[in-house]
Write a protein that holds these residues in place. Structure first.
Motif, PDB file in Angstrom:
ATOM      1  N   PRO A  61       0.841  -1.212   0.000  1.00 12.34           N
ATOM      2  CA  PRO A  61       0.000   0.000   0.000  1.00 12.34           C
ATOM      3  C   PRO A  61       0.877   1.262   0.000  1.00 12.34           C
ATOM      4  CG  PRO A  61      -0.416  -1.357   1.943  1.00 12.34           C
ATOM      5  CD  PRO A  61       0.789  -1.916   1.278  1.00 12.34           C
ATOM      6  N   ASP A  62       0.332   2.345  -0.487  1.00 14.10           N
ATOM      7  CA  ASP A  62       1.087   3.597  -0.454  1.00 14.10           C
ATOM      8  C   ASP A  62       0.214   4.716   0.103  1.00 14.10           C
ATOM      9  OD1 ASP A  62      -0.639   4.352  -2.413  1.00 14.10           O
ATOM     10  OD2 ASP A  62       0.743   3.878  -4.059  1.00 14.10           O
ATOM     11  N   LEU A  63       0.685   5.915  -0.037  1.00 11.23           N
ATOM     12  CA  LEU A  63      -0.015   7.077   0.515  1.00 11.23           C
ATOM     13  C   LEU A  63      -1.458   7.197   0.042  1.00 11.23           C
ATOM     14  CD1 LEU A  63       2.649   9.910   0.293  1.00 11.23           C
ATOM     15  CD2 LEU A  63       1.665   8.870   2.339  1.00 11.23           C
ATOM     16  N   HIS A  64      -1.708   6.748  -1.194  1.00  7.19           N
ATOM     17  CA  HIS A  64      -3.051   6.926  -1.757  1.00  7.19           C
ATOM     18  C   HIS A  64      -4.019   5.849  -1.307  1.00  7.19           C
ATOM     19  CE1 HIS A  64      -1.153   9.854  -4.328  1.00  7.19           C
ATOM     20  NE2 HIS A  64      -0.202   8.954  -4.547  1.00  7.19           N
ATOM     21  N   THR A  65      -3.485   4.792  -0.672  1.00  8.42           N
ATOM     22  CA  THR A  65      -4.357   3.681  -0.286  1.00  8.42           C
ATOM     23  C   THR A  65      -5.236   4.069   0.893  1.00  8.42           C
ATOM     24  OG1 THR A  65      -2.490   2.289  -0.851  1.00  8.42           O
ATOM     25  CG2 THR A  65      -4.348   1.219   0.240  1.00  8.42           C
ATOM     26  N   PHE A  66      -4.651   4.764   1.881  1.00 14.75           N
ATOM     27  CA  PHE A  66      -5.346   4.883   3.161  1.00 14.75           C
ATOM     28  C   PHE A  66      -6.468   5.913   3.247  1.00 14.75           C
ATOM     29  CE2 PHE A  66      -1.672   2.375   4.247  1.00 14.75           C
ATOM     30  CZ  PHE A  66      -2.290   1.362   4.955  1.00 14.75           C
ATOM     31  N   PRO A  67      -6.313   7.097   2.663  1.00 13.35           N
ATOM     32  CA  PRO A  67      -7.387   8.072   2.865  1.00 13.35           C
ATOM     33  C   PRO A  67      -8.786   7.528   2.537  1.00 13.35           C
ATOM     34  CG  PRO A  67      -5.493   9.172   2.001  1.00 13.35           C
ATOM     35  CD  PRO A  67      -5.161   7.696   1.997  1.00 13.35           C
ATOM     36  N   PHE A  68      -8.947   6.898   1.396  1.00 12.69           N
ATOM     37  CA  PHE A  68     -10.285   6.389   1.055  1.00 12.69           C
ATOM     38  C   PHE A  68     -10.654   5.172   1.882  1.00 12.69           C
ATOM     39  CE2 PHE A  68      -9.582   9.067  -2.612  1.00 12.69           C
ATOM     40  CZ  PHE A  68     -10.795   9.716  -2.640  1.00 12.69           C
ATOM     41  N   LEU A  69      -9.656   4.326   2.142  1.00 14.61           N
ATOM     42  CA  LEU A  69      -9.906   3.142   2.960  1.00 14.61           C
ATOM     43  C   LEU A  69     -10.415   3.562   4.343  1.00 14.61           C
ATOM     44  CD1 LEU A  69      -9.702   0.130   3.393  1.00 14.61           C
ATOM     45  CD2 LEU A  69      -7.275   0.408   3.912  1.00 14.61           C
ATOM     46  N   LEU A  70      -9.773   4.544   4.937  1.00 19.53           N
ATOM     47  CA  LEU A  70     -10.152   4.990   6.282  1.00 19.53           C
ATOM     48  C   LEU A  70     -11.570   5.552   6.315  1.00 19.53           C
ATOM     49  CD1 LEU A  70      -6.797   6.624   7.455  1.00 19.53           C
ATOM     50  CD2 LEU A  70      -7.855   4.567   8.400  1.00 19.53           C
ATOM     51  N   GLN A  71     -11.980   6.164   5.201  1.00 17.88           N
ATOM     52  CA  GLN A  71     -13.349   6.711   5.134  1.00 17.88           C
ATOM     53  C   GLN A  71     -14.410   5.637   5.324  1.00 17.88           C
ATOM     54  OE1 GLN A  71     -14.486   8.822   1.583  1.00 17.88           O
ATOM     55  NE2 GLN A  71     -12.846  10.305   1.913  1.00 17.88           N
ATOM     56  N   SER A  72     -14.065   4.382   4.961  1.00 19.94           N
ATOM     57  CA  SER A  72     -15.092   3.342   5.002  1.00 19.94           C
ATOM     58  C   SER A  72     -15.088   2.588   6.333  1.00 19.94           C
ATOM     59  CB  SER A  72     -14.862   2.364   3.852  1.00 19.94           C
ATOM     60  OG  SER A  72     -13.678   1.642   4.124  1.00 19.94           O
ATOM     61  N   ILE A  73     -14.163   2.919   7.216  1.00 25.16           N
ATOM     62  CA  ILE A  73     -14.039   2.170   8.478  1.00 25.16           C
ATOM     63  C   ILE A  73     -15.116   2.618   9.457  1.00 25.16           C
ATOM     64  CG2 ILE A  73     -12.512   1.767  10.474  1.00 25.16           C
ATOM     65  CD1 ILE A  73     -11.758   0.375   7.802  1.00 25.16           C
ATOM     66  N   ASN A  74     -15.789   1.629  10.064  1.00 24.34           N
ATOM     67  CA  ASN A  74     -16.878   2.002  10.967  1.00 24.34           C
ATOM     68  C   ASN A  74     -16.715   1.498  12.391  1.00 24.34           C
ATOM     69  OD1 ASN A  74     -17.230  -0.626  10.256  1.00 24.34           O
ATOM     70  ND2 ASN A  74     -19.122  -0.314   9.117  1.00 24.34           N
ATOM     71  N   THR A  75     -15.606   0.850  12.702  1.00 26.40           N
ATOM     72  CA  THR A  75     -15.387   0.487  14.107  1.00 26.40           C
ATOM     73  C   THR A  75     -13.982   0.929  14.517  1.00 26.40           C
ATOM     74  OG1 THR A  75     -14.488  -1.675  13.558  1.00 26.40           O
ATOM     75  CG2 THR A  75     -16.842  -1.598  13.983  1.00 26.40           C
ATOM     76  N   PRO A  76     -13.842   1.443  15.737  1.00 29.79           N
ATOM     77  CA  PRO A  76     -12.528   1.950  16.164  1.00 29.79           C
ATOM     78  C   PRO A  76     -11.476   0.837  16.207  1.00 29.79           C
ATOM     79  CG  PRO A  76     -14.134   2.044  17.971  1.00 29.79           C
ATOM     80  CD  PRO A  76     -14.879   1.664  16.749  1.00 29.79           C
ATOM     81  N   HIS A  77     -11.935  -0.404  16.460  1.00 28.84           N
ATOM     82  CA  HIS A  77     -11.001  -1.520  16.542  1.00 28.84           C
ATOM     83  C   HIS A  77     -10.262  -1.703  15.194  1.00 28.84           C
ATOM     84  CE1 HIS A  77      -9.361  -5.403  17.479  1.00 28.84           C
ATOM     85  NE2 HIS A  77     -10.002  -5.952  16.461  1.00 28.84           N
ATOM     86  N   ARG A  78     -11.064  -1.743  14.101  1.00 29.05           N
ATOM     87  CA  ARG A  78     -10.444  -1.870  12.769  1.00 29.05           C
ATOM     88  C   ARG A  78      -9.584  -0.645  12.460  1.00 29.05           C
ATOM     89  NH1 ARG A  78     -15.943  -3.841  10.180  1.00 29.05           N
ATOM     90  NH2 ARG A  78     -15.804  -6.025  10.758  1.00 29.05           N
ATOM     91  N   GLY A  79     -10.077   0.493  12.905  1.00 32.74           N
ATOM     92  CA  GLY A  79      -9.336   1.728  12.675  1.00 32.74           C
ATOM     93  C   GLY A  79      -7.958   1.672  13.326  1.00 32.74           C
ATOM     94  N   ARG A  80      -7.917   1.147  14.548  1.00 35.04           N
ATOM     95  CA  ARG A  80      -6.634   1.032  15.260  1.00 35.04           C
ATOM     96  C   ARG A  80      -5.690   0.106  14.498  1.00 35.04           C
ATOM     97  NH1 ARG A  80      -5.677   4.504  19.468  1.00 35.04           N
ATOM     98  NH2 ARG A  80      -5.028   3.045  21.081  1.00 35.04           N
ATOM     99  N   GLN A  81      -6.239  -1.011  13.960  1.00 37.31           N
ATOM    100  CA  GLN A  81      -5.386  -1.949  13.221  1.00 37.31           C
ATOM    101  C   GLN A  81      -4.772  -1.280  12.002  1.00 37.31           C
ATOM    102  OE1 GLN A  81      -8.180  -5.152  12.666  1.00 37.31           O
ATOM    103  NE2 GLN A  81      -7.265  -6.322  14.342  1.00 37.31           N
ATOM    104  N   LEU A  82      -5.604  -0.521  11.262  1.00 40.25           N
ATOM    105  CA  LEU A  82      -5.085   0.164  10.076  1.00 40.25           C
ATOM    106  C   LEU A  82      -4.068   1.225  10.474  1.00 40.25           C
ATOM    107  CD1 LEU A  82      -8.168   0.565   7.756  1.00 40.25           C
ATOM    108  CD2 LEU A  82      -6.206  -0.914   7.433  1.00 40.25           C
ATOM    109  N   HIS A  83      -4.363   1.889  11.592  1.00 38.98           N
ATOM    110  CA  HIS A  83      -3.446   2.915  12.094  1.00 38.98           C
ATOM    111  C   HIS A  83      -2.061   2.286  12.338  1.00 38.98           C
ATOM    112  CE1 HIS A  83      -3.064   6.597  15.019  1.00 38.98           C
ATOM    113  NE2 HIS A  83      -2.019   6.483  14.213  1.00 38.98           N
ATOM    114  N   ALA A  84      -2.071   1.068  12.939  1.00 42.27           N
ATOM    115  CA  ALA A  84      -0.811   0.359  13.208  1.00 42.27           C
ATOM    116  C   ALA A  84      -0.069   0.070  11.890  1.00 42.27           C
ATOM    117  CB  ALA A  84      -1.096  -0.929  13.951  1.00 42.27           C
ATOM    118  N   GLN A  85      -0.827  -0.357  10.870  1.00 46.68           N
ATOM    119  CA  GLN A  85      -0.214  -0.647   9.562  1.00 46.68           C
ATOM    120  C   GLN A  85       0.413   0.613   8.964  1.00 46.68           C
ATOM    121  OE1 GLN A  85      -1.726  -3.393   6.976  1.00 46.68           O
ATOM    122  NE2 GLN A  85      -1.743  -4.717   8.775  1.00 46.68           N
ATOM    123  N   ILE A  86      -0.299   1.722   9.127  1.00 48.94           N
ATOM    124  CA  ILE A  86       0.211   2.991   8.590  1.00 48.94           C
ATOM    125  C   ILE A  86       1.557   3.331   9.241  1.00 48.94           C
ATOM    126  CG2 ILE A  86      -0.208   5.499   8.593  1.00 48.94           C
ATOM    127  CD1 ILE A  86      -3.226   4.780   8.251  1.00 48.94           C
TER     128      ILE A  86
END
Ligand code: ZN
Ligand code: ZN
Length: 568
Positions: A61-86
């Motif tokens: 993934p690169d810089l362009h992957t996350f902004p749109f992906l994050l828009q679709s996240i609806n639980t903080p748990h998944r959000g934290r996981q993606l945050h860790a990946q970032i």
């Protein structure tokens, strides 16, 4: 607010530039496209499943992957996981990713995580500041939002709009207007409010019933050459209607032209409905249908309310059926609430009960409140007692429920029960919500509370009020003490009644406005029958038009009569 999404949506500045990695480019575009899906809050967001497949295919993934992906996240748990990946991928320093993280945590309802993400940024840019202000305001932490707003090194129109909108959504309307004023007087600034700002400001005027402010905002919109499109037009209709000027609302509506959508039509239909102009409301509904605009759930709430205010029982029943059969709108709790209100006010308590029993959802406070109110008017003590028990199960601190029931007992002279209720309120620590009336005089909004003895002009107010009441008594007015909660002696009750906030507000307007000026009052509670009688006589004896917006509807008092025809 329809403009809110637009105001803070953003596109990565480099998104359209040529992309170095064709593989991630394709995946990113797929993720982006999937976020446009119309399915609301799917259990597993399609963007996330695309992301997992991307990783399975070993695409980085690169810089362009996350902004749109994050828009679709609806639980903080998944959000934290993606945050860790970032963080692992070393992408956490990109300003656009940072802002997206704040927005993601905010829309997951976790403002503390949003704040952490913000605090991790060494040099937050303008969009990150705006995002964190929006996150705090949305979570109701308006004072923190304001602190951040004041700390921002530079602000743009979005920052101002977010803050003003935040005040409006937290119910701090006066603060919203005052912030708008400071935007106006900002020295040497090129900042110009946009449609989104103006919609929020109009909404603040509407809630306060501040017609002079509202007119001024309208004039400002005209002066700056802002186009009154259907969104702004709808806000203007709503503002004028809630400020008691149905003529101006109508004028805006008529000028909107053929692009009127269902929101604009519904705003005007709602306007007629809350002013008790049932006939006009139903006529406009017919015109809307004729014009080929399909009514929605909001439209039908207004139409059913109009039937309630007009006491049009069979018509209401007809519209309720049409809504389901002709337009396929499944009734929501508000529609059932109108039906319960409609039947119980008309004294058809049994029909009202049948509606309650037929509801697919659990009745809420509004339903039991409507039933209680109707049963109260028609002296059905048994229904009152059931409704109140239910009401207090759902909302043990509901002071108006206690007040309504004690009014029923008081009417019947059952003072022992009244006293018992009062003790119960004391034991449970329930305070009666103080009545509050707002008036706008010379562009300043004044607040009056029932029994207020802190007002700077108290003495003058009381002298004026006393004069008014004496003149009313000459014209056959007798204080109706039936609706006073406490079992005070007669004189005490009379005193408590004369201090109701709307009477204080009227006395103030008599002191401060020239004879004949229309008085507009916004009240937080339902107007009591004593004040209703008194204001009718005032409107005749002092030749004043008085417009009162209570928590339910408008009362236009003129020449001894009220537009509600005493049915409210
Ligand atoms: Zn009153
Ligand atoms: Zn009335």
């Amino acid at each position: 607010m329809r403009a809110s999404a637009k105001a803070i949506s953003c596109t990565h500045p480099s998104l359209h530039l040529s992309h170095p990695n064709i593989e991630s480019f394709v995946w990113n575009n797929l993720i982006r496209a999937s976020t446009r899906s119309r399915v609301q809050n799917p259990a597993f967001p399609p963007a996330l499943s695309l992301y997992l497949r991307m990783r399975l295919h070993a695409v980085l993934p690169d810089l362009h992957t996350f902004p749109f992906l994050l828009q679709s996240i609806n639980t903080p748990h998944r959000g934290r996981q993606l945050h860790a990946q970032i963080l692992l991928l070393g992408l956490a320093n990109d300003p656009f990713v940072q802002t997206s993280l704040i927005n993601m945590y905010s829309s997951c309802g976790t403002p503390t995580f949003a704040r952490q993400a913000f605090d991790e940024i060494t040099q937050p840019d303008l969009p990150s500041w705006n995002a964190i202000i929006h996150a705090n305001a949305k979570a109701g932490m308006i004072h923190i939002a304001r602190k951040l707003f004041d700390q921002m090194p530079e602000k743009n129109v979005i920052s101002w709009s977010c803050m003003i909108h935040g005040y409006v959504s937290c119910g701090e309307y006066k603060a919203a207007l005052s912030l708008f004023r400071s935007l106006q007087t900002l020295e040497g600034s090129q900042l110009r409010p946009n449609e989104f700002t103006m919609s929020s400001v109009l909404s603040a005027c509407a809630r306060l019933g501040a017609l002079q402010h509202g007119k001024w905002v309208h004039a400002y919109i005209d002066k700056t050459g802002m186009k009154i499109d259907v969104v702004l037009g709808t806000s203007l209709i709503d503002m004028y209607a809630k400020c008691g000027s149905i003529e101006r609302a109508k004028c805006i509506f008529d000028n909107l032209g053929p692009e009127k959508d269902v929101m604009a039509w519904s705003a005007m239909i709602t306007a007629f409905s809350m002013h008790g102009l049932s006939e006009e409301c139903l006529e406009l509904f017919a015109r809307m249908v004729n014009d080929g605009v399909r009514p929605n759930a909001v439209t039908f709430v207004a139409v059913l309310c109009a039937c309630v205010h007009g006491g049009l029982v069979s018509e209401g029943n007809e519209y309720f059926k049409r809504m389901m059969n002709e337009y396929g709108v499944s009734p929501m709790i508000q529609h059932y609430g109108c039906m319960v209100d409609l039947y119980s006010r008309a004294g058809r308590i049994e029909d009202a009960w049948n509606v309650v029993k037929s509801m697919p959802m659990e009745p809420d406070v509004m339903i039991w409140g409507a039933l209680l109110n109707g049963a109260r008017i028609h002296g059905d003590v048994e229904t009152c007692e059931i409704a109140i028990t239910k009401l207090l199960e759902l909302d043990p601190a509901n002071s108006s429920a206690y007040v309504l029931l004690s009014n029923v007992y008081a009417k019947l002279g059952r003072w022992r029960e009244v006293r018992h209720l009062r003790d119960l309120m004391e034991v449970r620590g329930i305070k009666k919500l103080p009545g509050c009336s707002l008036v706008e005089v010379d562009g300043v909004i004044r607040e009056f509370f029932a029994g207020d003895n802190s007002h700077p002009e108290l003495l003058n107010l009381y002298v004026m009020l006393d004069e008014i009441m004496k003149r009313l008594e000459k014209h056959g007015y007798e204080r109706n003490t039936g609706e006073v909660l406490l079992d005070l002696d007669e004189e005490g009750k009379e005193f408590a009644l004369s201090l109701h906030s709307e009477k204080l507000a009227i006395a103030y307007c008599f002191l401060r406005t020239s004879p004949g000026t229309t008085i507009r009052i916004v009240k937080n509670l339902r107007i009591c029958s004593d004040c209703h009688v008194a204001i009718k006589i005032i409107s005749k004896e002092f030749n004043r038009e008085i417009i009162v917006r209570d928590c339910n509807r408008f009362h236009h008092f003129k020449n001894g009569l009220c537009s509600c025809k005493d049915y409210w």
